[in-house]
Design an enzyme around this catalytic site. Sequence first.
Site, PDB file in Angstrom:
ATOM      1  N   ASP A  77     -11.380 -17.311  -4.430  1.00 56.72           N
ATOM      2  CA  ASP A  77      -9.999 -17.325  -4.954  1.00 56.72           C
ATOM      3  C   ASP A  77      -9.205 -17.889  -4.439  1.00 56.72           C
ATOM      4  OD1 ASP A  77     -11.010 -15.476  -7.048  1.00 56.72           O
ATOM      5  OD2 ASP A  77     -10.053 -13.687  -6.286  1.00 56.72           O
ATOM      6  N   ASP A 109      -1.713  -4.789  -5.972  1.00 55.44           N
ATOM      7  CA  ASP A 109      -1.178  -5.526  -4.905  1.00 55.44           C
ATOM      8  C   ASP A 109      -0.219  -6.561  -5.295  1.00 55.44           C
ATOM      9  OD1 ASP A 109      -2.904  -4.129  -2.936  1.00 55.44           O
ATOM     10  OD2 ASP A 109      -4.510  -5.222  -3.539  1.00 55.44           O
ATOM     11  N   ARG A 138      -0.098  -4.283   2.509  1.00 51.32           N
ATOM     12  CA  ARG A 138       0.610  -5.525   1.557  1.00 51.32           C
ATOM     13  C   ARG A 138       2.234  -5.870   2.191  1.00 51.32           C
ATOM     14  NH1 ARG A 138      -3.915  -7.810   0.626  1.00 51.32           N
ATOM     15  NH2 ARG A 138      -5.139  -6.595  -0.641  1.00 51.32           N
ATOM     16  N   SER A 170     -15.435  -5.967  -5.244  1.00 53.31           N
ATOM     17  CA  SER A 170     -14.244  -6.475  -4.792  1.00 53.31           C
ATOM     18  C   SER A 170     -13.801  -5.695  -3.749  1.00 53.31           C
ATOM     19  CB  SER A 170     -13.148  -6.885  -5.894  1.00 53.31           C
ATOM     20  OG  SER A 170     -11.841  -6.849  -5.362  1.00 53.31           O
TER      21      SER A 170
HETATM   22  N1  ARG Z   1      -6.669   0.522  -5.461  1.00 47.42           N
HETATM   23  C1  ARG Z   1      -6.379   0.419  -4.055  1.00 47.42           C
HETATM   24  C2  ARG Z   1      -4.910   0.346  -3.971  1.00 47.42           C
HETATM   25  O1  ARG Z   1      -4.207   0.045  -4.819  1.00 47.42           O
HETATM   26  C3  ARG Z   1      -6.980  -0.718  -3.277  1.00 47.42           C
HETATM   27  C4  ARG Z   1      -7.025  -2.106  -3.941  1.00 47.42           C
HETATM   28  C5  ARG Z   1      -8.003  -2.971  -3.133  1.00 47.42           C
HETATM   29  N2  ARG Z   1      -7.830  -4.277  -3.442  1.00 47.42           N
HETATM   30  C6  ARG Z   1      -8.738  -5.318  -3.518  1.00 47.42           C
HETATM   31  N3  ARG Z   1      -8.613  -6.368  -3.676  1.00 47.42           N
HETATM   32  N4  ARG Z   1      -9.801  -4.826  -3.691  1.00 47.42           N
HETATM   33  O2  ARG Z   1      -4.240   0.199  -2.627  1.00 47.42           O
END
Ligand code: ARG
Length: 397
Positions: free
Chosen positions: A15, A123, A94, A173
């Site tokens: 990506d 995110d 993040r 992912s």
């Molecule tokens: N659901 C989790 C969160 O919101 C993990 C997100 C994971 N991100 C990813 N790109 N796989 O913190």
Amino acid sequence: MAQKKIALAYSGGLDTSVAVRWLQEQYDAQVVTVTIDLGMVDLEPARQKALRIGAVNAITVDGKAVFYDGYIAPALKAGAVYEDVYPLATALGRPLIARYMVEAARREGAYAVAHGCTGKGNDQVRLDVSVAALAPDLQVIAPIREWGMSREEEIEYGRARNIPVPEGRNSYSTDENLWGRSIETGDLEDPWNEPPEDAFQWTRPVSACPDEPSYIEIAFEQGLPVSIDGEEMDGVALVDHLNRRAGDHGVGRIDHLENRLVGIKSREVYEAPAAVVLHSAHKALEAITLSKEQVRLKTRIAQEYADVVYNGLWFTQHRRDMDAYVDSTQRHVSGTVRVRLLKGSCTVVGRRSPNALYSYELATYDRGDKFDHRAAEGFISIFGLPVRTQSQVQGDE
Ligand code: ARG
């Protein structure tokens, strides 16, 4: 005139690699990539790849110590665990990524920052809102939210521009840092499916765990772990050590039907061996050093803290206020906790503290009992007074 610049958070994956070229073409801009190691990232290959694809500069940052001290440690002290199970690894990373992005953008004179988040996840919210808090004037660009390409189209786009693309299908992912590994999509999207073994990388299946338990003594000072089995370690080394040791015993697998901020329920799987061990040890130490009222209120704050982290509201006065409260509660949370790791479970089996509110003389039924049994009569007579009064007047129905 010099071209405008965009600072792109770059992981080295498909990506963000495609995004380098897409931003150059769509925004007529130069792209500076920023690759941040919060644990588990190999910086140099990502830097080389970014330059090969066409970034004008590829910045790398080792953020592990800052991540532990400024993000993991406060969350651990707060007891922040989202919906009782998720220790928030991705969510805590993040805001720090946003901070490094903003710093890079300032240094490079970029007018915008960009990231590879989709439009369906948490995110994007965390990054966009964190940038808004730190640098309200910076623009945020999220190519994947904009470009509307499928994975196949992305691969096509990459191939046509000599960007190295992955062979075969990506089954999940994932996102990982020191505090945990997040796994989603693929077979996990059916919540009836047991998570397949290939989803996990940090933890062994119970069938491959040692038959003998492993005992660990974790010493804490003012709410933070300082040594393992008597050996002092800094936070990063300590978490790293526990990830390995607890992961070998299959500890830290989490299967979460999760409520995302954007309104979607999603099935998320996590591996967080160190976080699971440290949260339970910390909680056990609080149980012996804090009063009943302190524990009660702190449990409520922990839930609010977890929501705030999850919802991307790290850089807020509200979070700082909660930190002030939490820090105050941790003044006497020092001592040692012994945990047993065995076949996927982490059990606290012992706790001690110089500040323990537990008193053997008060608790024991053996000789040496200092509790005044006769005083209980007067206490119960007053404590039960309203019950007796109401029952006399209104009966017991
Ligand atoms: N659901 C989790 C969160 O919101 C993990 C997100 C994971 N991100 C990813 N790109 N796989 O913190």
